[in-house]
Design a protein around this motif. Structure first.
Motif, PDB file in Angstrom:
ATOM      1  N   CYS A 259       3.442  -0.233  -4.228  1.00  0.00           N
ATOM      2  CA  CYS A 259       3.685  -1.086  -3.544  1.00  0.00           C
ATOM      3  C   CYS A 259       3.827  -2.449  -4.522  1.00  0.00           C
ATOM      4  O   CYS A 259       2.923  -2.563  -5.507  1.00  0.00           O
TER       5      CYS A 259
ATOM      6  N   ALA B 298       3.732  -6.425  -4.892  1.00  0.00           N
ATOM      7  CA  ALA B 298       3.425  -7.845  -3.912  1.00  0.00           C
ATOM      8  C   ALA B 298       3.773  -8.948  -4.774  1.00  0.00           C
ATOM      9  O   ALA B 298       4.123  -8.971  -6.040  1.00  0.00           O
TER      10      ALA B 298
ATOM     11  N   ALA C 260      -2.858  -6.058   0.016  1.00  0.00           N
ATOM     12  CA  ALA C 260      -2.249  -4.916   0.352  1.00  0.00           C
ATOM     13  C   ALA C 260      -3.115  -3.743  -0.143  1.00  0.00           C
ATOM     14  O   ALA C 260      -3.276  -2.817   0.712  1.00  0.00           O
TER      15      ALA C 260
ATOM     16  N   LYS D  44       5.884  -5.829  -0.524  1.00  0.00           N
ATOM     17  CA  LYS D  44       4.815  -6.585   0.323  1.00  0.00           C
ATOM     18  C   LYS D  44       4.954  -8.152   0.167  1.00  0.00           C
ATOM     19  O   LYS D  44       5.031  -8.544  -1.023  1.00  0.00           O
TER      20      LYS D  44
ATOM     21  N   SER E 206       1.163  -6.795   4.942  1.00  0.00           N
ATOM     22  CA  SER E 206      -0.140  -5.840   4.778  1.00  0.00           C
ATOM     23  C   SER E 206      -0.409  -5.189   6.056  1.00  0.00           C
ATOM     24  O   SER E 206      -0.951  -4.058   6.020  1.00  0.00           O
TER      25      SER E 206
END
Length: 422
Positions: free
Chosen positions: A6, A8, A17, A84, A222
């Motif tokens: 992920c 972010a 997240a 994210k 999220s």
């Protein structure tokens, strides 16, 4: 070898997240910035989160940094990627979500992906392609006055028209229950396409995750991460208990609050009303040389048997003086003071470092030199307990201003303290 990655758009969003991934059962490691040469994924980690600063970064740099982060995760074995972003999206016409997602689609070879900013637990929902905040269309919510990303339209399709080169399609509830193959076939004659599913409840998130978790790239807030993590953990045969390291540690606590948000002010007030010991850093006195970091540290040392909360929220009388001195100058001074105090606390043997405020959190982590963390249980939604790589004795808790319950400070002290005999 990690299987889920992920990226972010800021640090507190990355912590948010990571906390949902752990809650879903995936052992998770968070990196602050693109990992450097020699940085390694910790044993047993199945999900990697990389915190960038792409929400307000210049677009070409934001795209480049994201691609570097995705490629590094790919080198670690990651097969499923997630972008994210904030659950209120980014509605500036020159926003970064579209350009970043477009390049990520191309890099991962994705034909379809999702735009899924919903986070029902915080009142962010999507219906018929429109984003709502506590039931109010985005452009009518308080977010319309955001200083950096003012919200001008709740229709995600319209927002993406200005940002992306690829089309978006609204996906209503009639699609729920279809297989990934059926959805893919429906768009096989289209060029790369973003789907915007209805997502109003946690149950909706579970259905969306079940349909799309095998895709190489998904994007959103999220909210979708916990059900995605559960599915990947189930396929890996991981029990949820294996994802969470020990929250507790022996040693004293240092707490600092740099946020003046309504939530943080309420948390400071509650802590003091419960008998908690506190010290207010006066920004004007510090700027005028009448108060110093050493003064604050001296107070903390005199009360070594108690957990002291240091905070810097302004009184009404000081607001005008702070404005005259320059808000940015004062903010930088307070952030550096917080970082210096945290350094002194760790050097003195304190092992629980608790920070309220996004910018203050960034200054403290930079000052301490931590850039990678194993993620533990959450104190509040989006606020995990973190263990810095190489310092297994330390527990770090960072929260953005508006996160956390009224009893946040007492709660985090209780959750991180190792009791005798345990």
């Amino acid at each position: 070898m990690a299987i889920f990655g992920c990226v972010a758009d800021d640090f507190t969003g990355a912590g948010d997240a990571a906390s949902f991934l752990v809650k879903g059962g995936l052992p998770t490691q968070l990196f602050n910035g693109i990992p450097k040469e020699g940085d390694k994924v910790l044993p047993g980690v199945q999900a990697i989160v990389i915190a960038l600063k792409t929400r307000t970064q210049e677009t070409s740099s934001a795209v480049d940094d994201t691609m570097k982060a995705l490629m590094w995760m790919g080198e670690q074995g990651v097969k499923h990627f997630y972008l994210k972003y904030c659950s209120t999206f980014d509605s500036t016409r020159e926003g970064n979500i579209g350009p970043i997602a477009d390049r990520a689609m191309e890099l991962t070879g994705s034909k379809i992906s999702l735009l899924c900013p919903s986070l029902p637990v915080n009142g962010r929902t999507v219906k018929d392609g429109c984003l709502f905040v506590n039931g109010v269309p985005l452009q009518e919510s308080p977010m319309k006055n955001h200083p950096l990303t003012p919200m001008w339209d709740c229709r995600i399709q319209e927002l993406m028209k200005e940002q992306s080169i690829y089309p978006c399609k609204v996906m209503d509830r009639s699609w729920f229950g279809k297989s990934l193959e059926e959805v893919t076939q429906a768009f096989e004659d289209e060029k790369r396409t973003y789907l915007i599913p209805d997502y109003e409840t946690d149950e909706d998130g579970e259905k969306i995750a079940a349909m799309f978790y095998k895709l190489p790239l998904l994007t959103g807030g999220s909210g979708l991460l916990e059900p995605l993590a559960r599915l990947h953990a189930w396929e890996l045969g991981i029990g949820s208990e294996s994802a969470v390291p020990d929250n507790t540690t022996s040693g004293g606590a240092f707490m600092v609050a740099g946020s003046c948000s309504k939530a943080t002010l309420g948390q400071i007030k509650h802590f003091k009303e419960q008998g908690g010991l506190s010290y207010r850093m006066d920004p004007v006195a510090m700027a005028e040389g009448k108060e110093s970091v050493e003064d604050v540290w001296s107070f903390i040392q005199k009360h070594q048997d108690q957990s002291v909360l240091v905070y810097s929220s302004d009184t009404a009388d000081n607001v005008k003086k702070v404005q005259e001195m320059g808000r940015e100058k004062i903010a930088s001074m307070l952030e550096q003071a917080s970082a210096q105090l945290a350094q002194k606390a760790v050097k003195a043997g304190m092992t629980r470092i608790i920070v309220a405020g996004g910018e203050t959190s960034g200054a403290v982590t930079k000052g301490l030199g931590f850039d990678s963390y194993r993620i533990g249980e959450s104190v509040a939604p989006g606020v995990p307990i973190m263990i810095p790589a190489g310092r297994e004795d330390i527990r770090l808790v960072l929260k953005s201003g508006n996160f956390g319950q009224e009893d946040f400070f007492t709660r985090v002290l209780e959750m991180t303290e190792k009791k005798e005999g345990k």
